[in-house]
Design a protein around this motif. Structure first.
Motif, PDB file in Angstrom:
ATOM      1  N   LYS A  38      17.527  -9.616 -44.233  1.00  0.00           N
ATOM      2  CA  LYS A  38      16.514  -8.721 -43.674  1.00  0.00           C
ATOM      3  C   LYS A  38      15.099  -9.220 -43.916  1.00  0.00           C
ATOM      4  CE  LYS A  38      18.328  -5.066 -45.706  1.00  0.00           C
ATOM      5  NZ  LYS A  38      18.532  -3.662 -46.142  1.00  0.00           N
ATOM      6  N   ASP A  39      14.820  -9.747 -45.109  1.00  0.00           N
ATOM      7  CA  ASP A  39      13.449 -10.153 -45.421  1.00  0.00           C
ATOM      8  C   ASP A  39      13.040 -11.439 -44.697  1.00  0.00           C
ATOM      9  OD1 ASP A  39      15.206 -11.699 -46.857  1.00  0.00           O
ATOM     10  OD2 ASP A  39      13.942 -11.843 -48.644  1.00  0.00           O
ATOM     11  N   ILE A  40      14.002 -12.160 -44.169  1.00  0.00           N
ATOM     12  CA  ILE A  40      13.703 -13.411 -43.458  1.00  0.00           C
ATOM     13  C   ILE A  40      13.829 -13.239 -41.947  1.00  0.00           C
ATOM     14  CG2 ILE A  40      14.429 -15.808 -43.066  1.00  0.00           C
ATOM     15  CD1 ILE A  40      15.387 -15.863 -45.984  1.00  0.00           C
ATOM     16  N   HIS A  41      14.944 -12.676 -41.509  1.00  0.00           N
ATOM     17  CA  HIS A  41      15.274 -12.674 -40.080  1.00  0.00           C
ATOM     18  C   HIS A  41      14.760 -11.464 -39.317  1.00  0.00           C
ATOM     19  CE1 HIS A  41      18.230 -15.502 -41.859  1.00  0.00           C
ATOM     20  NE2 HIS A  41      17.970 -16.177 -40.764  1.00  0.00           N
ATOM     21  N   LEU A  42      14.154 -10.505 -39.999  1.00  0.00           N
ATOM     22  CA  LEU A  42      13.571  -9.370 -39.289  1.00  0.00           C
ATOM     23  C   LEU A  42      12.051  -9.434 -39.233  1.00  0.00           C
ATOM     24  CD1 LEU A  42      15.805  -6.333 -40.334  1.00  0.00           C
ATOM     25  CD2 LEU A  42      15.878  -7.705 -38.246  1.00  0.00           C
ATOM     26  N   ASN A  43      11.475 -10.597 -39.640  1.00  0.00           N
ATOM     27  CA  ASN A  43      10.034 -10.752 -39.424  1.00  0.00           C
ATOM     28  C   ASN A  43       9.811 -11.092 -37.958  1.00  0.00           C
ATOM     29  OD1 ASN A  43       9.898 -13.651 -38.931  1.00  0.00           O
ATOM     30  ND2 ASN A  43      10.267 -13.925 -41.104  1.00  0.00           N
ATOM     31  N   THR A  44       8.582 -11.028 -37.501  1.00  0.00           N
ATOM     32  CA  THR A  44       8.271 -11.074 -36.076  1.00  0.00           C
ATOM     33  C   THR A  44       8.820 -12.299 -35.370  1.00  0.00           C
ATOM     34  OG1 THR A  44       6.259  -9.802 -36.426  1.00  0.00           O
ATOM     35  CG2 THR A  44       6.414 -11.018 -34.375  1.00  0.00           C
ATOM     36  N   ASP A  45       8.529 -13.499 -35.868  1.00  0.00           N
ATOM     37  CA  ASP A  45       8.922 -14.718 -35.160  1.00  0.00           C
ATOM     38  C   ASP A  45      10.434 -14.896 -35.126  1.00  0.00           C
ATOM     39  OD1 ASP A  45       6.287 -15.284 -34.680  1.00  0.00           O
ATOM     40  OD2 ASP A  45       6.046 -16.538 -36.457  1.00  0.00           O
ATOM     41  N   ARG A  46      11.096 -14.778 -36.267  1.00  0.00           N
ATOM     42  CA  ARG A  46      12.542 -14.968 -36.312  1.00  0.00           C
ATOM     43  C   ARG A  46      13.256 -13.873 -35.521  1.00  0.00           C
ATOM     44  NH1 ARG A  46      13.956 -18.398 -40.590  1.00  0.00           N
ATOM     45  NH2 ARG A  46      16.052 -18.373 -39.704  1.00  0.00           N
ATOM     46  N   LYS A  47      12.725 -12.680 -35.577  1.00  0.00           N
ATOM     47  CA  LYS A  47      13.332 -11.551 -34.878  1.00  0.00           C
ATOM     48  C   LYS A  47      13.305 -11.765 -33.363  1.00  0.00           C
ATOM     49  CE  LYS A  47      12.963  -6.498 -34.762  1.00  0.00           C
ATOM     50  NZ  LYS A  47      12.118  -5.354 -35.178  1.00  0.00           N
ATOM     51  N   MET A  48      12.181 -12.250 -32.844  1.00  0.00           N
ATOM     52  CA  MET A  48      12.070 -12.517 -31.407  1.00  0.00           C
ATOM     53  C   MET A  48      13.076 -13.570 -30.968  1.00  0.00           C
ATOM     54  SD  MET A  48       7.952 -12.487 -30.705  1.00  0.00           S
ATOM     55  CE  MET A  48       8.183 -13.175 -29.061  1.00  0.00           C
ATOM     56  N   GLY A  49      13.219 -14.621 -31.770  1.00  0.00           N
ATOM     57  CA  GLY A  49      14.158 -15.679 -31.437  1.00  0.00           C
ATOM     58  C   GLY A  49      15.592 -15.183 -31.424  1.00  0.00           C
ATOM     59  N   LEU A  50      15.948 -14.369 -32.423  1.00  0.00           N
ATOM     60  CA  LEU A  50      17.301 -13.821 -32.485  1.00  0.00           C
ATOM     61  C   LEU A  50      17.568 -12.864 -31.323  1.00  0.00           C
ATOM     62  CD1 LEU A  50      17.577 -13.161 -36.329  1.00  0.00           C
ATOM     63  CD2 LEU A  50      18.911 -14.819 -35.020  1.00  0.00           C
ATOM     64  N   ALA A  51      16.543 -12.098 -30.940  1.00  0.00           N
ATOM     65  CA  ALA A  51      16.696 -11.165 -29.819  1.00  0.00           C
ATOM     66  C   ALA A  51      16.943 -11.924 -28.519  1.00  0.00           C
ATOM     67  CB  ALA A  51      15.463 -10.277 -29.702  1.00  0.00           C
ATOM     68  N   SER A  52      16.175 -12.988 -28.288  1.00  0.00           N
ATOM     69  CA  SER A  52      16.359 -13.797 -27.080  1.00  0.00           C
ATOM     70  C   SER A  52      17.738 -14.451 -27.078  1.00  0.00           C
ATOM     71  CB  SER A  52      15.270 -14.865 -26.990  1.00  0.00           C
ATOM     72  OG  SER A  52      14.007 -14.280 -26.797  1.00  0.00           O
ATOM     73  N   GLN A  53      18.163 -14.898 -28.245  1.00  0.00           N
ATOM     74  CA  GLN A  53      19.477 -15.543 -28.380  1.00  0.00           C
ATOM     75  C   GLN A  53      20.598 -14.561 -28.032  1.00  0.00           C
ATOM     76  OE1 GLN A  53      20.858 -16.766 -32.423  1.00  0.00           O
ATOM     77  NE2 GLN A  53      20.461 -18.822 -31.650  1.00  0.00           N
ATOM     78  N   LEU A  54      20.494 -13.336 -28.520  1.00  0.00           N
ATOM     79  CA  LEU A  54      21.497 -12.319 -28.224  1.00  0.00           C
ATOM     80  C   LEU A  54      21.510 -11.986 -26.735  1.00  0.00           C
ATOM     81  CD1 LEU A  54      23.623 -10.231 -28.873  1.00  0.00           C
ATOM     82  CD2 LEU A  54      21.823  -8.702 -29.716  1.00  0.00           C
ATOM     83  N   LYS A  55      20.331 -11.900 -26.144  1.00  0.00           N
ATOM     84  CA  LYS A  55      20.262 -11.586 -24.720  1.00  0.00           C
ATOM     85  C   LYS A  55      20.920 -12.686 -23.893  1.00  0.00           C
ATOM     86  CE  LYS A  55      16.600  -9.659 -23.066  1.00  0.00           C
ATOM     87  NZ  LYS A  55      15.198  -9.396 -22.727  1.00  0.00           N
ATOM     88  N   TYR A  56      20.749 -13.918 -24.329  1.00  0.00           N
ATOM     89  CA  TYR A  56      21.391 -15.034 -23.632  1.00  0.00           C
ATOM     90  C   TYR A  56      22.909 -14.890 -23.707  1.00  0.00           C
ATOM     91  CZ  TYR A  56      22.779 -19.797 -22.407  1.00  0.00           C
ATOM     92  OH  TYR A  56      23.364 -20.878 -21.805  1.00  0.00           O
ATOM     93  N   ARG A  57      23.445 -14.582 -24.880  1.00  0.00           N
ATOM     94  CA  ARG A  57      24.889 -14.430 -25.046  1.00  0.00           C
ATOM     95  C   ARG A  57      25.410 -13.240 -24.227  1.00  0.00           C
ATOM     96  NH1 ARG A  57      26.321 -19.343 -26.249  1.00  0.00           N
ATOM     97  NH2 ARG A  57      25.478 -20.119 -28.228  1.00  0.00           N
ATOM     98  N   LEU A  58      24.642 -12.148 -24.174  1.00  0.00           N
ATOM     99  CA  LEU A  58      25.036 -10.996 -23.362  1.00  0.00           C
ATOM    100  C   LEU A  58      25.063 -11.350 -21.883  1.00  0.00           C
ATOM    101  CD1 LEU A  58      23.020  -8.203 -25.193  1.00  0.00           C
ATOM    102  CD2 LEU A  58      25.510  -8.365 -25.099  1.00  0.00           C
TER     103      LEU A  58
END
Length: 525
Positions: free
Chosen positions: A24-44
C-alpha cells in the motif's frame, strides 16, 4: 496440474497479469497507482471486461510465494485499483504451487462509474487536427476533402447556446467491455448525452488553435483546463514546424504527458513519412523525452506498463485510410486520467459565460478540485475584490444532466443570484469553505524559456493562470535581472484586476516571442 499452474506456464498474455507482491505505501502513491490502473484496464480490454491476476509470481513466471499478511495486502491494493477504474474483484482463490502460497484474483468491469479523460489537441494549422478528431469520434474515414473535419469547423459559440459545457471539439466514449462508443453526428446533443449516461469512460478533446497569431487561445486551452494528456499532431507532408515546437513546449511546460500523431500519411510516400518520424524523434529527444513508436497493441502494453511523463508515444495516422485510429482508441481507453484533487473544497475557473432563456446565467469550465451538487451555495468572484453568494441550480456535462460535478469534469452550471453581475472569464466559482481572497501581488519561481535580452524590473508580459489572462508587472527580481534559460524568484503584480490565485499554481507568461513559465510560491496579502 492445477488451474494456476497451467496459467503460470503459459505466461502473461491477454487477460492474465502476474504480480509478485504489492504494498500500500508503495503502489498506491500517485505515479505507481496510475500505472497499475492503466495495466488493469489493458487486461480488462484483452479479456472483454474480465481479467485474471496471479499474485505471488514474478514477471518471468517463477514462484515467489506470499505469507498471509503479504497476500491480504496485495489483494487490498488490487481491489483499490479496481474500484478506482470502475471494476470489482469477483473471486479470490488461494493455491499452493511448488510448495508456495499463490493466489488467483478474478476482476470484472462494472458500468456504474464514468471515468473522464480530457485531452488537449495541439499542432500547426492545416496539419489535420480536426480531420483526425472527426475520424476518431465518428469511426468513419474522411473522404479526402474534409468531410470528417466539417463536424468541427463550426465555431463553439454557434453550437453551445444550451446549458452544457462543450469546451471541446468533440466527445466519445467506451462501454464496459472497452469497445468505443462512436457518434454518428458529433453535433447531436442527444448522442453526446448518451455517451455520458451509457459509457464507462468519456474522452473529451479540448479546443486549441493552430494559427500562430492565436497562440493566446492555444495557451488558454492548455493552461485553463484540467487536462490529462496532450495530443500533438504533425502532418507528414509539412513536417515539424516552429509552431509544432511552440505547442510541444507549452504542453511540456505544464507537465502534461503527451502523445504525438503523425497525420496525413496517405498523402505522401513512405520515405517522407519516415523522414517526418525522424524529425519528430529528434525534437522529442531534444526536449529531454524518450520517443516510442506504437505499431501494434503490444506497444501500447509497453507504454502503460511504463506509464510516466518521460515516454512520448508516436502513432502514424490517416483519417482517410483510418491507419492508427484503432490504436489511438485502445490507447485512450487504457491510459488513466491524472490524479484529481477530489478531496477539499470545490473550485472551478470560469472559461465561458452564457445567458440561456428560461434558465438564466450559465458558466462553464473544468472543475479543479472538490465536488459541487445542485442546490448547494457557492461564491462567485472576485467582483470589486469581493465574492457574491450564488446558488447552483443545474449542472450538465456534454448535454447530460447530472446532480454532482467532480474534479476533472467539464461542466456547465446555471447559477441563481448572478443576474446583475458582469461575469468574466478568469473569475472563480468556489465553495464558501475556500475562504477565497483577492490577490494583486505574489512571489513566484520563474524560468525564462525565450527572451532576446535580459528581463528586469518593470517588465510587463501577459500571464496565463488557469483561465486568467492578465497583463502583469515584474516589480522585483532576485538578482536584479534574468535571461533566457535561467531560473529565479520574482515578485509579480497584476496590472489591472485582482484575481483568485493560490500557492502552487503553475502559469505561463509571454510578450511577443518571449515566453516563460512559473509557479506561485507565496501570496502577498
Amino acid at each position: 496440474m492445477n488451474e494456476l499452474k497451467k496459467l503460470i506456464n503459459k505466461g502473461e498474455n491477454g487477460d492474465v497479469e502476474f504480480k509478485e507482491i504489492l504494498k500500500k505505501d508503495i503502489h498506491l502513491n500517485t505515479d505507481r497507482k496510475m500505472g497499475l490502473a492503466s495495466q488493469l484496464k489493458y487486461r480488462l480490454l484483452e479479456g472483454n471486461g474480465s481479467a485474471r491476476y496471479i499474485i505471488g509470481v514474478r514477471d518471468d513466471g517463477t514462484i515467489r510465494g506470499l505469507n498471509k499478511t503479504e497476500f491480504n495486502e496485495t489483494t487490498e491494493v488490487i481491489n483499490k485499483i479496481a474500484e478506482d477504474i470502475g471494476a470489482q474483484i469477483v473471486e479470490t482463490k488461494t493455491q499452493t504451487v511448488d510448495g508456495k502460497k499463490t493466489g488467483l484474483i478474478k476482476i470484472n468491469s462494472k458500468s456504474n462509474q464514468l471515468e473522464h479523460l480530457i485531452i488537449g489537441t495541439a499542432g500547426h494549422v492545416d496539419h489535420g487536427k480536426s480531420t483526425l478528431l472527426g475520424a476518431i469520434v465518428t469511426g468513419k474515414p474522411d473522404n479526402g476533402s474534409g468531410k470528417a473535419r466539417s463536424y468541427f469547423d463550426v465555431q463553439p459559440h454557434e453550437i453551445e447556446r444550451g446549458l452544457s459545457a462543450d469546451l471541446s471539439y468533440g466527445v466519445y466514449g467506451f462501454d464496459e467491455k472497452g469497445q468505443p462508443i462512436k457518434l454518428k453526428n458529433p453535433l447531436n446533443n442527444q448522442e453526446k448525452s448518451e455517451v455520458i449516461s451509457n459509457g464507462v469512460k468519456a474522452i473529451s478533446f479540448v479546443d486549441t488553435v493552430g494559427h500562430e497569431p492565436w497562440l493566446r487561445t492555444t495557451i488558454r486551452g492548455i493552461v485553463g483546463q484540467k487536462l490529462d494528456y496532450g495530443l500533438l499532431v504533425v502532418a507528414a507532408d509539412d513536417g515539424v514546424t516552429h509552431v509544432t515546437k511552440e505547442h510541444l513546449g507549452i504542453l511540456l511546460a505544464m507537465d502534461l504527458p503527451t502523445i504525438v500523431a503523425i497525420t496525413k500519411t496517405d498523402l505522401v510516400e513512405p520515405e517522407r513519412t519516415k523522414e517526418v518520424l525522424e524529425q519528430t524523434t529528434r525534437l522529442i529527444k531534444k526536449v529531454g523525452k524518450v520517443p516510442y513508436r506504437i505499431k501494434d497493441k503490444k506497444d501500447i502494453q509497453t507504454i502503460i506498463n511504463k506509464q510516466n511523463d518521460v515516454l512520448i508515444p508516436i502513432i502514424k495516422t490517416s483519417a482517410v485510410t483510418m491507419e492508427g485510429i484503432p490504436l489511438l482508441d485502445r490507447l485512450f481507453y487504457c491510459i488513466t486520467p491524472r490524479q484529481k484533487q477530489s478531496q477539499g473544497p470545490f473550485r472551478m475557473y470560469i472559461d465561458k459565460v452564457y445567458k440561456v432563456t428560461g434558465i438564466g446565467r450559465v458558466v462553464s469550465g473544468t472543475v479543479m478540485t472538490g465536488k459541487i451538487k445542485t442546490g448547494e451555495k457557492a461564491l462567485l468572484g472576485p467582483i470589486d475584490n469581493e465574492y457574491k453568494e450564488v446558488k447552483i441550480q443545474t449542472i450538465e456535462m456534454h448535454h447530460h444532466r447530472v446532480e454532482e460535478a467532480s474534479a476533472g469534469e467539464i461542466v456547465g452550471i446555471s447559477v441563481k443570484g448572478a443576474e446583475k453581475i458582469d461575469i468574466k472569464r478568469g473569475m472563480a466559482l468556489c465553495s464558501p469553505q475556500t475562504n477565497p481572497e483577492t490577490v494583486k501581488e505574489f512571489i513566484a519561481d520563474i524560468v525564462v524559456l525565450n527572451h532576446p535580452t535580459k528581463i528586469e524590473e518593470g517588465y510587463e508580459p501577459v500571464i496565463h493562470i488557469e483561465t486568467i489572462s492578465e497583463a502583469t508587472k515584474f516589480t522585483d527580481i532576485k538578482g536584479d535581472y534574468i535571461t533566457a534559460g535561467e531560473k529565479t524568484e520574482a515578485k509579480l503584480k497584476f496590472k489591472f484586476n485582482s484575481h483568485y490565485v493560490h500557492k502552487g499554481q503553475k502559469f505561463i507568461f509571454r510578450e511577443g516571442k518571449s515566453k516563460g513559465i512559473g509557479t506561485i510560491k507565496q501570496i502577498i496579502k
